[in-house]
Design a protein around this motif. Sequence first.
Motif, PDB file in Angstrom:
ATOM      1  N   PHE A 179      23.394  -5.082  38.460  1.00 15.71           N
ATOM      2  CA  PHE A 179      23.876  -3.753  38.511  1.00 15.71           C
ATOM      3  C   PHE A 179      25.095  -3.758  39.797  1.00 15.71           C
ATOM      4  O   PHE A 179      25.983  -3.085  39.662  1.00 15.71           O
ATOM      5  CB  PHE A 179      22.676  -2.814  38.894  1.00 15.71           C
ATOM      6  N   PHE A 180      24.691  -4.079  40.860  1.00 15.20           N
ATOM      7  CA  PHE A 180      25.715  -3.898  42.093  1.00 15.20           C
ATOM      8  C   PHE A 180      27.007  -4.645  41.679  1.00 15.20           C
ATOM      9  O   PHE A 180      27.950  -3.693  42.030  1.00 15.20           O
ATOM     10  CB  PHE A 180      25.008  -4.469  43.365  1.00 15.20           C
ATOM     11  N   PRO A 181      27.007  -6.024  41.218  1.00 17.54           N
ATOM     12  CA  PRO A 181      28.221  -6.470  41.273  1.00 17.54           C
ATOM     13  C   PRO A 181      29.194  -5.930  39.975  1.00 17.54           C
ATOM     14  O   PRO A 181      30.462  -5.597  40.184  1.00 17.54           O
ATOM     15  CB  PRO A 181      28.078  -7.859  40.700  1.00 17.54           C
ATOM     16  N   LEU A 182      28.449  -5.317  38.957  1.00 19.76           N
ATOM     17  CA  LEU A 182      29.224  -4.643  37.867  1.00 19.76           C
ATOM     18  C   LEU A 182      29.524  -3.337  38.452  1.00 19.76           C
ATOM     19  O   LEU A 182      30.710  -2.989  37.989  1.00 19.76           O
ATOM     20  CB  LEU A 182      28.130  -4.746  36.790  1.00 19.76           C
ATOM     21  N   LEU A 183      28.854  -2.935  38.931  1.00 25.08           N
ATOM     22  CA  LEU A 183      29.301  -1.335  39.547  1.00 25.08           C
ATOM     23  C   LEU A 183      30.360  -1.439  40.272  1.00 25.08           C
ATOM     24  O   LEU A 183      31.475  -0.491  40.152  1.00 25.08           O
ATOM     25  CB  LEU A 183      27.946  -0.681  40.313  1.00 25.08           C
ATOM     26  N   PHE A 184      30.573  -2.347  41.030  1.00 22.41           N
ATOM     27  CA  PHE A 184      31.479  -2.338  42.031  1.00 22.41           C
ATOM     28  C   PHE A 184      33.070  -3.007  41.513  1.00 22.41           C
ATOM     29  O   PHE A 184      33.836  -2.564  41.772  1.00 22.41           O
ATOM     30  CB  PHE A 184      31.245  -3.704  43.274  1.00 22.41           C
ATOM     31  N   LEU A 185      32.704  -3.902  40.424  1.00 22.86           N
ATOM     32  CA  LEU A 185      33.699  -4.264  39.499  1.00 22.86           C
ATOM     33  C   LEU A 185      34.492  -2.941  38.959  1.00 22.86           C
ATOM     34  O   LEU A 185      35.507  -2.691  38.721  1.00 22.86           O
ATOM     35  CB  LEU A 185      33.397  -5.406  38.503  1.00 22.86           C
ATOM     36  N   SER A 186      33.512  -2.252  38.319  1.00 23.42           N
ATOM     37  CA  SER A 186      33.931  -1.008  37.594  1.00 23.42           C
ATOM     38  C   SER A 186      34.560  -0.085  38.580  1.00 23.42           C
ATOM     39  O   SER A 186      35.811   0.563  38.242  1.00 23.42           O
ATOM     40  CB  SER A 186      32.802  -0.334  37.046  1.00 23.42           C
ATOM     41  N   LEU A 200      30.786   7.035  33.791  1.00 24.16           N
ATOM     42  CA  LEU A 200      30.034   5.968  33.098  1.00 24.16           C
ATOM     43  C   LEU A 200      28.711   6.091  33.632  1.00 24.16           C
ATOM     44  O   LEU A 200      27.849   5.511  32.775  1.00 24.16           O
ATOM     45  CB  LEU A 200      30.891   4.625  33.316  1.00 24.16           C
ATOM     46  N   GLY A 201      28.668   5.973  35.066  1.00 25.93           N
ATOM     47  CA  GLY A 201      27.032   5.800  35.417  1.00 25.93           C
ATOM     48  C   GLY A 201      26.323   7.046  35.187  1.00 25.93           C
ATOM     49  O   GLY A 201      25.191   7.067  34.997  1.00 25.93           O
ATOM     50  N   SER A 202      26.988   8.254  35.015  1.00 29.40           N
ATOM     51  CA  SER A 202      26.162   9.445  34.658  1.00 29.40           C
ATOM     52  C   SER A 202      25.740   9.457  33.150  1.00 29.40           C
ATOM     53  O   SER A 202      24.639  10.306  32.883  1.00 29.40           O
ATOM     54  CB  SER A 202      26.910  10.617  34.957  1.00 29.40           C
ATOM     55  N   ALA A 203      26.203   8.367  32.466  1.00 30.37           N
ATOM     56  CA  ALA A 203      25.728   8.362  31.055  1.00 30.37           C
ATOM     57  C   ALA A 203      24.511   7.550  31.075  1.00 30.37           C
ATOM     58  O   ALA A 203      23.882   7.148  29.864  1.00 30.37           O
ATOM     59  CB  ALA A 203      26.895   7.530  30.000  1.00 30.37           C
ATOM     60  N   LEU A 251      35.711  -0.804  32.074  1.00 31.73           N
ATOM     61  CA  LEU A 251      34.958   0.171  31.291  1.00 31.73           C
ATOM     62  C   LEU A 251      33.934  -0.465  30.754  1.00 31.73           C
ATOM     63  O   LEU A 251      32.755  -0.130  30.847  1.00 31.73           O
ATOM     64  CB  LEU A 251      35.757   0.679  30.171  1.00 31.73           C
ATOM     65  N   VAL A 252      33.955  -1.762  30.441  1.00 29.00           N
ATOM     66  CA  VAL A 252      33.028  -2.601  29.956  1.00 29.00           C
ATOM     67  C   VAL A 252      31.989  -2.913  31.050  1.00 29.00           C
ATOM     68  O   VAL A 252      30.682  -2.727  30.940  1.00 29.00           O
ATOM     69  CB  VAL A 252      33.571  -4.252  29.232  1.00 29.00           C
ATOM     70  N   ALA A 253      32.763  -3.177  32.303  1.00 31.60           N
ATOM     71  CA  ALA A 253      31.683  -3.352  33.624  1.00 31.60           C
ATOM     72  C   ALA A 253      30.762  -2.188  33.874  1.00 31.60           C
ATOM     73  O   ALA A 253      29.472  -2.360  34.133  1.00 31.60           O
ATOM     74  CB  ALA A 253      32.470  -3.819  34.668  1.00 31.60           C
ATOM     75  N   SER A 268      26.745  -2.056  33.752  1.00 28.18           N
ATOM     76  CA  SER A 268      26.043  -1.806  34.766  1.00 28.18           C
ATOM     77  C   SER A 268      25.346  -0.646  34.650  1.00 28.18           C
ATOM     78  O   SER A 268      24.030  -0.468  34.957  1.00 28.18           O
ATOM     79  CB  SER A 268      27.291  -1.314  35.894  1.00 28.18           C
ATOM     80  N   SER A 269      25.472   0.496  33.769  1.00 24.17           N
ATOM     81  CA  SER A 269      24.658   1.576  33.546  1.00 24.17           C
ATOM     82  C   SER A 269      23.446   1.214  32.585  1.00 24.17           C
ATOM     83  O   SER A 269      22.307   1.449  32.695  1.00 24.17           O
ATOM     84  CB  SER A 269      25.293   2.623  32.656  1.00 24.17           C
ATOM     85  N   ALA A 270      23.893   0.217  31.617  1.00 26.36           N
ATOM     86  CA  ALA A 270      22.814  -0.230  30.598  1.00 26.36           C
ATOM     87  C   ALA A 270      21.996  -1.243  31.556  1.00 26.36           C
ATOM     88  O   ALA A 270      20.591  -1.184  31.410  1.00 26.36           O
ATOM     89  CB  ALA A 270      23.331  -1.147  29.707  1.00 26.36           C
ATOM     90  N   SER A 271      22.317  -1.950  32.287  1.00 24.65           N
ATOM     91  CA  SER A 271      21.542  -2.611  33.279  1.00 24.65           C
ATOM     92  C   SER A 271      20.549  -2.006  34.076  1.00 24.65           C
ATOM     93  O   SER A 271      19.194  -2.285  33.862  1.00 24.65           O
ATOM     94  CB  SER A 271      22.300  -3.521  34.148  1.00 24.65           C
ATOM     95  N   MET A 272      20.949  -1.008  34.757  1.00 24.26           N
ATOM     96  CA  MET A 272      19.564  -0.148  35.469  1.00 24.26           C
ATOM     97  C   MET A 272      19.004   0.597  34.578  1.00 24.26           C
ATOM     98  O   MET A 272      17.944   0.863  34.878  1.00 24.26           O
ATOM     99  CB  MET A 272      20.693   0.647  36.581  1.00 24.26           C
ATOM    100  N   ALA A 273      19.429   1.038  33.611  1.00 24.44           N
ATOM    101  CA  ALA A 273      18.747   1.706  32.673  1.00 24.44           C
ATOM    102  C   ALA A 273      17.568   0.593  31.955  1.00 24.44           C
ATOM    103  O   ALA A 273      16.520   1.082  32.132  1.00 24.44           O
ATOM    104  CB  ALA A 273      19.582   2.090  31.243  1.00 24.44           C
ATOM    105  N   ALA A 274      17.955  -0.490  31.754  1.00 19.64           N
ATOM    106  CA  ALA A 274      16.907  -1.422  31.168  1.00 19.64           C
ATOM    107  C   ALA A 274      15.787  -1.877  32.153  1.00 19.64           C
ATOM    108  O   ALA A 274      14.737  -1.770  32.249  1.00 19.64           O
ATOM    109  CB  ALA A 274      17.732  -2.527  30.781  1.00 19.64           C
TER     110      ALA A 274
END
Length: 316
Positions: free
Chosen positions: A75-82, A94-97, A145-147, A151-157
């Motif tokens: 989550f952290f690396p993907l969030l930072f990349l985004s 994207l995070g709020s989704a 966008l993909v990142a 990242s949102s899907a990762s934390m959701a999972a």
Amino acid sequence: MNRSATVALTALAPISWGSTYAVASELLPPDRPLFTGVMRALPAGLLLVALSRTLPKGAWWWKSAVLGALNIGAFFPLLFLSAYRLPGGVAAVLGSAGPLFVVGLAALVLGERASLKTVLAAVTGAFGVSMVVLTADAELDLVGLVAGVISSASMAAGTVMTKRWGRPEGVGPLAMTGWQLTAGGLIIIPIAALVEGAPPALDGKAFLGYGYMMLINTGIAYWLWFRGIGQLTATSVTLLGPLSPLTAAVIGWAALGQTLSPVQLVGMAIAFGATVAGQLFAGRAPVAREVARSFSSTEQKDRNISMDLSASPVRR
């Protein structure tokens, strides 16, 4: 503790995360988001493990690694990349989704059937956040966008699987939080070394900032978050997510001299209202009994133990 008090305590987690940008921009070395991720997660995780004096046993070694990867390490690396590839407003939207991902996964994995009102609250919250953070000149980048989506899907999972697996009998949320933060921090270390190189020199401000990040922004915040997952539905917890960008906007206005336009103020009211409404709707959401019956007797026994809300008073 009643549900309202549990929701209020859990809400302190995303509120704390809303201070991340202000602390990072004012106190921390620039352009070192992955090193910051390590400094947030690993020391906090080791401290919580030491305080709990409990290590994983058996399958919980790999379960903790999986949860740590989903909630922290990936989550952290993907969030930072985004955040680097997109304007901050787009990344925040994207995070709020994330609640929408949790609604779908919770229905599949946990049998938490979200009502139409709950889904509408999640969509409205994301819309309100977009009014607060998006700008007319925002540009889109495919990699970003993909990142951001992953990242949102990762934390959701991670949120859903944390709820699904619960925690071992007799183990409190302090230990569970420590296991995940430690695993996530260890995962980020090689990524940070490869991308950012050697750690930067730290001054007094940086030590102060990292101390806040480690203790308040990560250790206590994730402990409250996991505690909430243990006592509320996964959907209810994730619907508190919009409080993070709203807090960031308020801190930017109050402490950093940023302005808030009328449109942003309306967006804040919409997002906050949707967050409150989401708690009311999600709190009444039924749990599908068909999914519960689909587990074998052994799996159901494990599920009942992991979901026992009276086993411990605390969790993320």
